[in-house]
Design a protein around this motif. Structure first.
Motif, PDB file in Angstrom:
ATOM      1  N   LEU A  80       0.816  -1.216   0.000  1.00 43.18           N
ATOM      2  CA  LEU A  80       0.000   0.000   0.000  1.00 43.18           C
ATOM      3  C   LEU A  80       0.851   1.268   0.000  1.00 43.18           C
ATOM      4  CD1 LEU A  80      -3.100  -0.642   2.298  1.00 43.18           C
ATOM      5  CD2 LEU A  80      -3.086  -0.029  -0.123  1.00 43.18           C
ATOM      6  N   THR A  81       2.154   1.128   0.228  1.00 41.38           N
ATOM      7  CA  THR A  81       3.026   2.307   0.128  1.00 41.38           C
ATOM      8  C   THR A  81       3.008   2.873  -1.288  1.00 41.38           C
ATOM      9  OG1 THR A  81       4.946   0.866  -0.284  1.00 41.38           O
ATOM     10  CG2 THR A  81       4.578   1.592   1.991  1.00 41.38           C
ATOM     11  N   TYR A  82       2.495   2.092  -2.243  1.00 34.73           N
ATOM     12  CA  TYR A  82       2.289   2.611  -3.599  1.00 34.73           C
ATOM     13  C   TYR A  82       1.486   3.910  -3.564  1.00 34.73           C
ATOM     14  CZ  TYR A  82       3.667  -1.833  -5.881  1.00 34.73           C
ATOM     15  OH  TYR A  82       4.358  -2.931  -6.349  1.00 34.73           O
ATOM     16  N   GLU A  83       0.605   4.039  -2.562  1.00 33.28           N
ATOM     17  CA  GLU A  83      -0.277   5.203  -2.488  1.00 33.28           C
ATOM     18  C   GLU A  83       0.479   6.508  -2.239  1.00 33.28           C
ATOM     19  OE1 GLU A  83      -3.286   5.163  -3.380  1.00 33.28           O
ATOM     20  OE2 GLU A  83      -3.510   2.997  -3.499  1.00 33.28           O
ATOM     21  N   ALA A  84       1.765   6.423  -1.930  1.00 33.45           N
ATOM     22  CA  ALA A  84       2.552   7.643  -1.725  1.00 33.45           C
ATOM     23  C   ALA A  84       2.620   8.479  -2.997  1.00 33.45           C
ATOM     24  CB  ALA A  84       3.966   7.284  -1.258  1.00 33.45           C
ATOM     25  N   SER A  85       2.434   7.833  -4.150  1.00 35.41           N
ATOM     26  CA  SER A  85       2.497   8.566  -5.426  1.00 35.41           C
ATOM     27  C   SER A  85       1.142   9.138  -5.823  1.00 35.41           C
ATOM     28  CB  SER A  85       2.995   7.634  -6.539  1.00 35.41           C
ATOM     29  OG  SER A  85       2.066   6.592  -6.783  1.00 35.41           O
ATOM     30  N   THR A  86       0.064   8.660  -5.204  1.00 38.15           N
ATOM     31  CA  THR A  86      -1.281   9.054  -5.614  1.00 38.15           C
ATOM     32  C   THR A  86      -1.567  10.545  -5.481  1.00 38.15           C
ATOM     33  OG1 THR A  86      -2.149   6.851  -5.121  1.00 38.15           O
ATOM     34  CG2 THR A  86      -3.744   8.649  -5.218  1.00 38.15           C
ATOM     35  N   PRO A  87      -1.189  11.211  -4.368  1.00 36.73           N
ATOM     36  CA  PRO A  87      -1.445  12.660  -4.289  1.00 36.73           C
ATOM     37  C   PRO A  87      -0.821  13.438  -5.440  1.00 36.73           C
ATOM     38  CG  PRO A  87      -0.894  11.792  -2.128  1.00 36.73           C
ATOM     39  CD  PRO A  87      -0.637  10.690  -3.101  1.00 36.73           C
ATOM     40  N   VAL A 146      10.133   5.322  -7.529  1.00 37.06           N
ATOM     41  CA  VAL A 146      10.721   4.702  -6.342  1.00 37.06           C
ATOM     42  C   VAL A 146       9.773   3.690  -5.704  1.00 37.06           C
ATOM     43  CG1 VAL A 146      11.518   5.120  -3.979  1.00 37.06           C
ATOM     44  CG2 VAL A 146      12.284   6.613  -5.834  1.00 37.06           C
ATOM     45  N   VAL A 147       8.506   4.103  -5.457  1.00 38.60           N
ATOM     46  CA  VAL A 147       7.612   3.223  -4.696  1.00 38.60           C
ATOM     47  C   VAL A 147       6.951   2.146  -5.553  1.00 38.60           C
ATOM     48  CG1 VAL A 147       7.150   4.987  -2.965  1.00 38.60           C
ATOM     49  CG2 VAL A 147       5.606   4.770  -4.917  1.00 38.60           C
ATOM     50  N   ARG A 148       6.660   2.461  -6.812  1.00 36.45           N
ATOM     51  CA  ARG A 148       5.912   1.496  -7.623  1.00 36.45           C
ATOM     52  C   ARG A 148       6.802   0.658  -8.544  1.00 36.45           C
ATOM     53  NH1 ARG A 148       0.019   2.406  -8.313  1.00 36.45           N
ATOM     54  NH2 ARG A 148      -0.593   4.076  -6.878  1.00 36.45           N
ATOM     55  N   ILE A 149       7.891   1.247  -9.037  1.00 35.41           N
ATOM     56  CA  ILE A 149       8.755   0.493  -9.954  1.00 35.41           C
ATOM     57  C   ILE A 149       9.894  -0.174  -9.187  1.00 35.41           C
ATOM     58  CG2 ILE A 149      10.145   0.579 -12.039  1.00 35.41           C
ATOM     59  CD1 ILE A 149       7.171   1.229 -12.462  1.00 35.41           C
ATOM     60  N   VAL A 150      10.699   0.634  -8.481  1.00 34.62           N
ATOM     61  CA  VAL A 150      11.858   0.081  -7.761  1.00 34.62           C
ATOM     62  C   VAL A 150      11.393  -0.808  -6.598  1.00 34.62           C
ATOM     63  CG1 VAL A 150      13.931   0.597  -6.443  1.00 34.62           C
ATOM     64  CG2 VAL A 150      13.337   2.000  -8.421  1.00 34.62           C
ATOM     65  N   LEU A 157      -0.389  -5.972 -12.044  1.00 35.16           N
ATOM     66  CA  LEU A 157      -0.312  -4.650 -11.423  1.00 35.16           C
ATOM     67  C   LEU A 157       1.037  -3.990 -11.686  1.00 35.16           C
ATOM     68  CD1 LEU A 157      -2.087  -5.395  -8.013  1.00 35.16           C
ATOM     69  CD2 LEU A 157      -3.018  -4.211 -10.008  1.00 35.16           C
ATOM     70  N   THR A 158       2.104  -4.801 -11.675  1.00 36.49           N
ATOM     71  CA  THR A 158       3.430  -4.268 -11.987  1.00 36.49           C
ATOM     72  C   THR A 158       3.491  -3.791 -13.431  1.00 36.49           C
ATOM     73  OG1 THR A 158       4.488  -5.742 -10.374  1.00 36.49           O
ATOM     74  CG2 THR A 158       5.895  -4.802 -12.089  1.00 36.49           C
TER      75      THR A 158
END
Length: 274
Positions: A159-166, A207-211, A246-247
């Motif tokens: 769920l740290t993926y959500e860091a990019s959502t804002p 960083v959060v979604r790819i790496v 998803l990736t």
């Protein structure tokens, strides 16, 4: 360390051994919450923040799209707050047997959001298309599966993926406010704000979604193969397949972002021939 679910005292089935039943109230309340945010809170907030740029939108679909992105913004911040205490769960925790009520709460509340998200994707399929529909299905399946329990130590970590959502949402707002075809009032957005948000979007998303997403998949897949016999085969295969999908979606979206950024950069750069 004892992991406490502050909402567990409201459980409808507190004595149940099923995580679905003991956390069902959070799924239902979470779903209702996001439908209410979409219906009432998002329009109210958007009227205050965007003023006439929002209230004079002639296309009802576009106005609703503003509200949908605002719901997404609310969910992102809520997710980042509630997942934080679960990030210290050891990476080598059993994905077949580990569970705790705090992680279950995070999964259940996320299920509520993704039920709303899936509903929106179905209602607006022509706008959002197969990519967002597939993402909603995959994310909901993963969160529901974690309540079996399965791969629960990874709920907060993914769920740290959500860091990019804002940053994604701010980027969308800026595009609509400055160039939306159905906007009666265009808003002047400072270029520096656009540039800073764009750079943060590319950096955080990468960083959060790819790496991190790639690293997390490698570690999780190793654990899956290690504990393969402890999980139903269909569940293990489903998790591997959905994580790959998803990736792939994240990679496609990042490619599109880079492509748009290059296009904007080429437009803003001075013509060398002059």
């Amino acid at each position: 360390m004892e992991r406490i679910d502050p909402l567990f005292k409201y459980s409808w089935f507190p004595e149940s051994e099923s995580l679905y039943l003991s956390h069902l109230h959070e799924i239902v309340y979470g779903m209702i919450f996001y439908f209410l945010v979409h219906k009432y809170l998002a329009p109210f907030v958007n009227r205050i923040i965007f003023g006439k740029s929002y209230t004079t939108i002639s296309n009802p679909k576009l106005k609703d799209d503003f509200d949908i992105h605002t719901v997404s913004m609310v969910q992102a911040f809520i997710s980042l707050i509630i997942l934080w205490p679960t990030l210290d769960i050891p990476l080598n925790s059993s994905i077949a047997t580990y569970w705790d009520h705090q992680s279950s709460m995070v999964a259940a509340l996320s299920c509520g959001y993704f039920i709303w998200d899936l509903t929106i994707c179905i209602q607006n399929y022509k706008i959002y298309g197969l990519e967002f529909f597939a993402h909603a299905i995959g994310a909901l399946y993963v969160m529901l599966t974690s309540l079996t329990p399965c791969c629960q130590p990874w709920v907060g970590k993914y769920l740290t993926y959500e860091a990019s959502t804002p940053f994604v949402n701010v980027n969308w707002y800026i595009i609509q406010l400055t160039s939306g075809k159905d906007m009666a009032h265009k808003t002047v957005v400072p270029m520096w704000l656009n540039v800073i948000n764009g750079l943060c979007l590319l950096l955080v998303f990468f960083v959060v979604r790819i790496v991190w997403g790639t690293i997390a998949n490698i570690i999780l897949f190793k654990q899956l193969f290690k504990e393969w016999n402890l999980l139903p085969t269909y569940r293990a295969i489903g998790i591997v397949a959905l994580n790959q999908i998803l990736t792939l979606l994240n990679t496609i979206w990042f490619y599109k972002m880079v492509k748009i950024a290059k296009k904007l950069a080429s437009k803003s750069s001075p013509d060398k021939k002059k």
